[in-house]
Design an enzyme around this catalytic site. Sequence first.
Site, PDB file in Angstrom:
ATOM      1  N   LYS A  95       9.484   1.166  11.511  1.00  0.00           N
ATOM      2  CA  LYS A  95       9.720   1.555  12.887  1.00  0.00           C
ATOM      3  C   LYS A  95      10.177   0.414  13.510  1.00  0.00           C
ATOM      4  O   LYS A  95      11.205   0.832  14.647  1.00  0.00           O
ATOM      5  CB  LYS A  95       8.233   1.728  13.515  1.00  0.00           C
ATOM      6  CG  LYS A  95       7.244   0.722  13.562  1.00  0.00           C
ATOM      7  CD  LYS A  95       6.267   1.064  12.690  1.00  0.00           C
ATOM      8  CE  LYS A  95       4.971   0.101  12.803  1.00  0.00           C
ATOM      9  NZ  LYS A  95       4.063   0.272  11.597  1.00  0.00           N
ATOM     10  N   GLY A 105      -1.772   4.541   6.691  1.00  0.00           N
ATOM     11  CA  GLY A 105      -2.730   4.373   5.544  1.00  0.00           C
ATOM     12  C   GLY A 105      -1.735   4.705   4.235  1.00  0.00           C
ATOM     13  O   GLY A 105      -0.735   5.363   4.493  1.00  0.00           O
ATOM     14  N   LYS A 117       7.445   2.997  18.126  1.00  0.00           N
ATOM     15  CA  LYS A 117       7.374   4.562  17.958  1.00  0.00           C
ATOM     16  C   LYS A 117       7.925   5.320  19.139  1.00  0.00           C
ATOM     17  O   LYS A 117       8.730   6.168  18.818  1.00  0.00           O
ATOM     18  CB  LYS A 117       6.054   4.767  17.424  1.00  0.00           C
ATOM     19  CG  LYS A 117       5.518   4.111  16.259  1.00  0.00           C
ATOM     20  CD  LYS A 117       4.088   4.224  15.853  1.00  0.00           C
ATOM     21  CE  LYS A 117       3.656   3.555  14.971  1.00  0.00           C
ATOM     22  NZ  LYS A 117       2.121   3.562  14.588  1.00  0.00           N
ATOM     23  N   GLY A 153       2.788   8.391  10.936  1.00  0.00           N
ATOM     24  CA  GLY A 153       2.044   8.392   9.608  1.00  0.00           C
ATOM     25  C   GLY A 153       2.391   9.771   9.035  1.00  0.00           C
ATOM     26  O   GLY A 153       3.557  10.098   8.786  1.00  0.00           O
ATOM     27  N   GLY A 203      -9.771  -3.416   7.880  1.00  0.00           N
ATOM     28  CA  GLY A 203      -8.530  -3.406   7.529  1.00  0.00           C
ATOM     29  C   GLY A 203      -7.614  -2.578   8.539  1.00  0.00           C
ATOM     30  O   GLY A 203      -6.322  -2.157   8.086  1.00  0.00           O
ATOM     31  N   ASP A 235       3.566  -1.921  18.735  1.00  0.00           N
ATOM     32  CA  ASP A 235       3.854  -0.773  17.743  1.00  0.00           C
ATOM     33  C   ASP A 235       3.995   0.269  18.253  1.00  0.00           C
ATOM     34  O   ASP A 235       4.923   1.160  17.889  1.00  0.00           O
ATOM     35  CB  ASP A 235       2.560  -0.930  16.638  1.00  0.00           C
ATOM     36  CG  ASP A 235       2.589  -0.030  15.856  1.00  0.00           C
ATOM     37  OD1 ASP A 235       3.230   0.087  14.832  1.00  0.00           O
ATOM     38  OD2 ASP A 235       1.833   1.038  16.228  1.00  0.00           O
ATOM     39  N   GLU A 274      10.710   9.381   8.898  1.00  0.00           N
ATOM     40  CA  GLU A 274       9.634  10.076   9.142  1.00  0.00           C
ATOM     41  C   GLU A 274       8.377   9.423   9.100  1.00  0.00           C
ATOM     42  O   GLU A 274       7.556   9.291  10.140  1.00  0.00           O
ATOM     43  CB  GLU A 274       9.593  11.613   8.439  1.00  0.00           C
ATOM     44  CG  GLU A 274       8.134  12.526   9.014  1.00  0.00           C
ATOM     45  CD  GLU A 274       8.468  13.194  10.147  1.00  0.00           C
ATOM     46  OE1 GLU A 274       7.944  12.706  11.062  1.00  0.00           O
ATOM     47  OE2 GLU A 274       9.323  14.182  10.028  1.00  0.00           O
ATOM     48  N   THR A 323       0.778  -1.323  -0.065  1.00  0.00           N
ATOM     49  CA  THR A 323       0.064  -0.108  -0.066  1.00  0.00           C
ATOM     50  C   THR A 323       0.916   1.371   0.013  1.00  0.00           C
ATOM     51  O   THR A 323       0.898   2.323  -0.963  1.00  0.00           O
ATOM     52  CB  THR A 323      -1.008  -0.047   1.262  1.00  0.00           C
ATOM     53  OG1 THR A 323      -1.837  -1.142   1.310  1.00  0.00           O
ATOM     54  CG2 THR A 323      -1.755   1.273   1.233  1.00  0.00           C
ATOM     55  N   ARG A 347       7.683  -9.033  -3.909  1.00  0.00           N
ATOM     56  CA  ARG A 347       7.594 -10.465  -4.018  1.00  0.00           C
ATOM     57  C   ARG A 347       7.140 -10.815  -5.172  1.00  0.00           C
ATOM     58  O   ARG A 347       7.400 -12.091  -5.530  1.00  0.00           O
ATOM     59  CB  ARG A 347       7.294 -11.138  -2.594  1.00  0.00           C
ATOM     60  CG  ARG A 347       7.837 -11.080  -1.281  1.00  0.00           C
ATOM     61  CD  ARG A 347       7.449 -11.550  -0.229  1.00  0.00           C
ATOM     62  NE  ARG A 347       6.264 -10.676   0.438  1.00  0.00           N
ATOM     63  CZ  ARG A 347       5.503 -10.870   1.613  1.00  0.00           C
ATOM     64  NH1 ARG A 347       5.887 -11.880   2.061  1.00  0.00           N
ATOM     65  NH2 ARG A 347       4.773  -9.997   2.040  1.00  0.00           N
TER      66      ARG A 347
END
Length: 430
Positions: A107, A304, A207, A136, A189, A203, A131, A14, A46
């Site tokens: 990250k 996103g 960060k 995000g 999602g 996660d 960044e 994405t 891939r």
Amino acid sequence: MNKPLKIAIAGLGTVGAGVIKVLSDNKDIISARCGRTIEVSAVSARDRHRDRGVSLDSFTWYDNPVDMALDDDVDVVVELIGGSDGIAKALCEKALEHGKHVVTANKALIAHHGTELAKTAEAKGVSIMYEAAVAGGIPIIKALREGLAGNGVDRVYGILNGTCNYMLTNMRETGRDFDVILSEAQDLGYAESDPTFDVDGIDAAHKLAILTSVAFGCEVDFDGVQTEGIRHVSPVDIEFAEELGYRIKLLGIASRQNGSVEQRVHPCMVSKKAPISQVEDVFNAVVVEGNFVDQVVLQGRGAGEGPTASAVVGDLVDVARGVKVPTFSVAADKLEKLKSAPLTGHNGSYYVRLMVVDEPGVFADVAGVLKANNVSMETIVQRNRAPGEPVPLVLTLHETSEQSMLNALNGIAALDSVVETPRMIRIEDF
């Protein structure tokens, strides 16, 4: 105009596809702002044949992304593979060793190996930019490293995981349980099929470790982040929090503590009057407290295609402009060795929910344990009466040490009238 900046992108999910779209759709804006074009010359992923919504026909394809680090037609390697080790780490190391800039959204890689990568980059006279790895589309790294460079930072904290924020928001709005909201987040999602990194706070901890290094000029120390997720937060806790004037948020908090740095990720109760309590759904927010700027709040989408790709391209624009800043605010060889402050030494206020048998003497027993551990009560909430049946008993406690609070909870849990493990959430005064 100067010659184009040639980039190679490893990872065409994405975000990778999003970077190609941003560079194409905003080509004229970008070239005007940095005095040269930024052009994709090579890619790797891939599956060569999967439809990603962008054409790859004009790019050199590499089956092995590490080989892109040796391509003389590449100035910058953009690593969007993910993972703290393996091919992502090998690619970044090889690129830096061969004098190529690296831009990454990874990250985990920066949290685990950022100090070493920064030393290599600065020794080779190139940059490693990240960044997109934190919050995000919010330019928090640039803000800390450049806009707030004249400040000593006392504390940095924020909502660093959109999945957890979405879940806590929807649990509050609908009253539904954790598992139901998690399943919905996966369908939309917002959460992975294995949600461990999100809901267990990992996660956010990645960060926070990065933010700590940039804010305080110290080596990245992911192992020093004390981490707790949101699995134990129930709709009952969220409802009581609302009644008491709070909202529950998963926060990452880093602060200076008498020569040490405290790094912690866990659910917090924050006043509904605090700006960060109003940040809902998948949005992130970061608050920086500096000694001259006071408080700065940045809010936006934390993940996103668009926001993350925007952050990647922002780093590419800096490279194209020739902007050179230390990776973590100060030169890599000047980064301080982080001295972690243990959470047991933390002082704060607390929310505790007990499930107790509704019978005479329960409150006196609980109060006795608290007194024995030098913990004092601020408020008490008990709903409904059900003689002989379990009922919730909610307490908020005045400021005390974490160790005293833990000792008190162990004593309370041992009472015959307490039928479930006590639930504790820290209250933060922002």
